[in-house]
Design a protein around this motif. Structure first.
Motif, PDB file in Angstrom:
ATOM      1  N   THR A 127       2.335   4.535  -0.334  1.00 46.00           N
ATOM      2  CA  THR A 127       2.647   3.542  -1.361  1.00 46.00           C
ATOM      3  C   THR A 127       4.148   3.294  -1.457  1.00 46.00           C
ATOM      4  OG1 THR A 127       2.656   5.262  -3.056  1.00 46.00           O
ATOM      5  CG2 THR A 127       0.592   4.062  -2.701  1.00 46.00           C
ATOM      6  N   ASN A 128       4.468   2.123  -1.971  1.00 47.29           N
ATOM      7  CA  ASN A 128       5.861   1.712  -2.149  1.00 47.29           C
ATOM      8  C   ASN A 128       5.942   0.960  -3.465  1.00 47.29           C
ATOM      9  OD1 ASN A 128       8.558   1.225  -1.590  1.00 47.29           O
ATOM     10  ND2 ASN A 128       8.148  -0.555  -0.300  1.00 47.29           N
ATOM     11  N   TYR A 129       6.962   1.237  -4.268  1.00 43.99           N
ATOM     12  CA  TYR A 129       7.082   0.627  -5.589  1.00 43.99           C
ATOM     13  C   TYR A 129       8.465   0.040  -5.801  1.00 43.99           C
ATOM     14  CZ  TYR A 129       2.849   3.213  -6.780  1.00 43.99           C
ATOM     15  OH  TYR A 129       1.571   3.707  -6.805  1.00 43.99           O
ATOM     16  N   ALA A 130       8.505  -1.010  -6.576  1.00 39.03           N
ATOM     17  CA  ALA A 130       9.779  -1.533  -7.038  1.00 39.03           C
ATOM     18  C   ALA A 130      10.383  -0.520  -8.010  1.00 39.03           C
ATOM     19  CB  ALA A 130       9.572  -2.871  -7.741  1.00 39.03           C
ATOM     20  N   ASP A 131      11.679  -0.398  -7.997  1.00 44.72           N
ATOM     21  CA  ASP A 131      12.340   0.594  -8.853  1.00 44.72           C
ATOM     22  C   ASP A 131      12.006   0.376 -10.324  1.00 44.72           C
ATOM     23  OD1 ASP A 131      15.410   0.772  -6.882  1.00 44.72           O
ATOM     24  OD2 ASP A 131      13.495   1.816  -6.683  1.00 44.72           O
ATOM     25  N   SER A 132      11.822  -0.863 -10.705  1.00 44.55           N
ATOM     26  CA  SER A 132      11.601  -1.189 -12.116  1.00 44.55           C
ATOM     27  C   SER A 132      10.254  -0.700 -12.641  1.00 44.55           C
ATOM     28  CB  SER A 132      11.702  -2.689 -12.328  1.00 44.55           C
ATOM     29  OG  SER A 132      10.732  -3.367 -11.557  1.00 44.55           O
ATOM     30  N   VAL A 133       9.345  -0.351 -11.753  1.00 45.97           N
ATOM     31  CA  VAL A 133       8.006   0.051 -12.201  1.00 45.97           C
ATOM     32  C   VAL A 133       7.646   1.472 -11.802  1.00 45.97           C
ATOM     33  CG1 VAL A 133       7.229  -2.342 -12.076  1.00 45.97           C
ATOM     34  CG2 VAL A 133       6.776  -0.784 -10.150  1.00 45.97           C
ATOM     35  N   LYS A 134       8.507   2.143 -11.093  1.00 46.90           N
ATOM     36  CA  LYS A 134       8.204   3.507 -10.647  1.00 46.90           C
ATOM     37  C   LYS A 134       7.913   4.401 -11.849  1.00 46.90           C
ATOM     38  CE  LYS A 134      10.685   3.660  -6.245  1.00 46.90           C
ATOM     39  NZ  LYS A 134      11.850   4.231  -5.512  1.00 46.90           N
ATOM     40  N   GLY A 135       6.840   5.151 -11.730  1.00 43.96           N
ATOM     41  CA  GLY A 135       6.441   6.048 -12.790  1.00 43.96           C
ATOM     42  C   GLY A 135       5.551   5.418 -13.836  1.00 43.96           C
ATOM     43  N   ARG A 136       5.424   4.091 -13.829  1.00 47.92           N
ATOM     44  CA  ARG A 136       4.587   3.411 -14.821  1.00 47.92           C
ATOM     45  C   ARG A 136       3.397   2.684 -14.193  1.00 47.92           C
ATOM     46  NH1 ARG A 136       5.786  -0.569 -17.532  1.00 47.92           N
ATOM     47  NH2 ARG A 136       7.379  -1.461 -16.170  1.00 47.92           N
ATOM     48  N   LEU A 137       3.595   2.150 -13.014  1.00 46.10           N
ATOM     49  CA  LEU A 137       2.514   1.430 -12.334  1.00 46.10           C
ATOM     50  C   LEU A 137       2.051   2.218 -11.119  1.00 46.10           C
ATOM     51  CD1 LEU A 137       3.653  -0.824 -14.166  1.00 46.10           C
ATOM     52  CD2 LEU A 137       3.182  -2.426 -12.311  1.00 46.10           C
ATOM     53  N   THR A 138       0.757   2.197 -10.878  1.00 45.66           N
ATOM     54  CA  THR A 138       0.175   2.931  -9.756  1.00 45.66           C
ATOM     55  C   THR A 138      -0.768   2.021  -8.980  1.00 45.66           C
ATOM     56  OG1 THR A 138       0.271   5.008 -11.000  1.00 45.66           O
ATOM     57  CG2 THR A 138      -1.130   4.949  -9.047  1.00 45.66           C
ATOM     58  N   ILE A 139      -0.503   1.889  -7.696  1.00 46.64           N
ATOM     59  CA  ILE A 139      -1.370   1.102  -6.832  1.00 46.64           C
ATOM     60  C   ILE A 139      -2.369   2.035  -6.164  1.00 46.64           C
ATOM     61  CG2 ILE A 139       0.190   1.265  -4.845  1.00 46.64           C
ATOM     62  CD1 ILE A 139      -0.653  -1.588  -4.093  1.00 46.64           C
ATOM     63  N   SER A 140      -3.595   1.569  -6.028  1.00 42.92           N
ATOM     64  CA  SER A 140      -4.621   2.343  -5.354  1.00 42.92           C
ATOM     65  C   SER A 140      -5.640   1.391  -4.750  1.00 42.92           C
ATOM     66  CB  SER A 140      -5.303   3.311  -6.326  1.00 42.92           C
ATOM     67  OG  SER A 140      -5.954   2.604  -7.366  1.00 42.92           O
ATOM     68  N   GLU A 141      -6.526   1.928  -3.942  1.00 43.85           N
ATOM     69  CA  GLU A 141      -7.542   1.081  -3.343  1.00 43.85           C
ATOM     70  C   GLU A 141      -8.812   1.869  -3.089  1.00 43.85           C
ATOM     71  OE1 GLU A 141      -6.021  -0.399   0.337  1.00 43.85           O
ATOM     72  OE2 GLU A 141      -5.840   1.575   1.239  1.00 43.85           O
ATOM     73  N   ASP A 142      -9.906   1.151  -3.012  1.00 43.12           N
ATOM     74  CA  ASP A 142     -11.187   1.715  -2.636  1.00 43.12           C
ATOM     75  C   ASP A 142     -11.685   0.890  -1.448  1.00 43.12           C
ATOM     76  OD1 ASP A 142     -14.216   2.642  -4.460  1.00 43.12           O
ATOM     77  OD2 ASP A 142     -13.763   2.598  -2.332  1.00 43.12           O
ATOM     78  N   SER A 143     -11.461   1.409  -0.268  1.00 41.00           N
ATOM     79  CA  SER A 143     -11.807   0.666   0.937  1.00 41.00           C
ATOM     80  C   SER A 143     -13.308   0.468   1.085  1.00 41.00           C
ATOM     81  CB  SER A 143     -11.258   1.382   2.174  1.00 41.00           C
ATOM     82  OG  SER A 143      -9.850   1.448   2.137  1.00 41.00           O
ATOM     83  N   ALA A 144     -14.078   1.344   0.453  1.00 36.11           N
ATOM     84  CA  ALA A 144     -15.532   1.230   0.545  1.00 36.11           C
ATOM     85  C   ALA A 144     -16.043  -0.053  -0.087  1.00 36.11           C
ATOM     86  CB  ALA A 144     -16.200   2.439  -0.100  1.00 36.11           C
ATOM     87  N   VAL A 145     -15.309  -0.544  -1.091  1.00 34.24           N
ATOM     88  CA  VAL A 145     -15.723  -1.780  -1.761  1.00 34.24           C
ATOM     89  C   VAL A 145     -14.648  -2.854  -1.683  1.00 34.24           C
ATOM     90  CG1 VAL A 145     -17.370  -0.680  -3.303  1.00 34.24           C
ATOM     91  CG2 VAL A 145     -14.974  -0.821  -3.982  1.00 34.24           C
TER      92      VAL A 145
END
Length: 127
Positions: free
Chosen positions: A57-75
């Motif tokens: 994962t890679n985050y913009a500095d302004s959102v680090k620690g507050r936003l979390t990206i994830s995925e479910d490849s099965a769906v």
């Protein structure tokens, strides 16, 4: 044909939490890096978070620690969890597919590196 549909936007109190989702179809989901972007009225679309085909994962500095990206490849679903909502978070959010097959480790946050876009979902709320 690539088709992306964002959902989950709405009103969230300052300091509150929200989860955005992006349903993807029309391509081999697991072969492409994905990203979340956001755009305020009159401003350019900016990268928020991205995830590569290895799960990195890679985050913009302004959102680090507050936003979390994830995925479910099965769906074929990409998610963005938002915590501690700030005033600047209350704008439009878009998911996108990277333009390169297997983009490698460390997907960028540049909108020019992404080719397919959803219609967006709006996050609102008072300051």
């Amino acid at each position: 044909q690539v088709h992306l549909v964002e959902s989950g936007g709405g009103s969230v109190q300052a300091g509150g939490s929200l989860r955005l989702s992006c349903a993807a179809a029309g391509y081999r989901y697991s072969s492409y890096c994905m990203g979340w972007f956001r755009q305020a009225p009159g401003k350019e679309r900016g990268g928020v978070a991205s995830i590569d085909t290895y799960g990195g994962t890679n985050y913009a500095d302004s959102v680090k620690g507050r936003l979390t990206i994830s995925e479910d490849s099965a769906v074929n679903t990409l998610s963005l969890k938002m915590n501690s909502r700030k005033p600047e978070d209350a704008i439009m959010y878009y998911c996108a597919v990277h333009k390169i097959w297997y983009c490698g480790r460390g997907a960028s946050l540049l909108s020019t590196d992404f080719r397919h876009w959803g219609e967006g979902t709006q996050v609102t709320g008072s300051s």
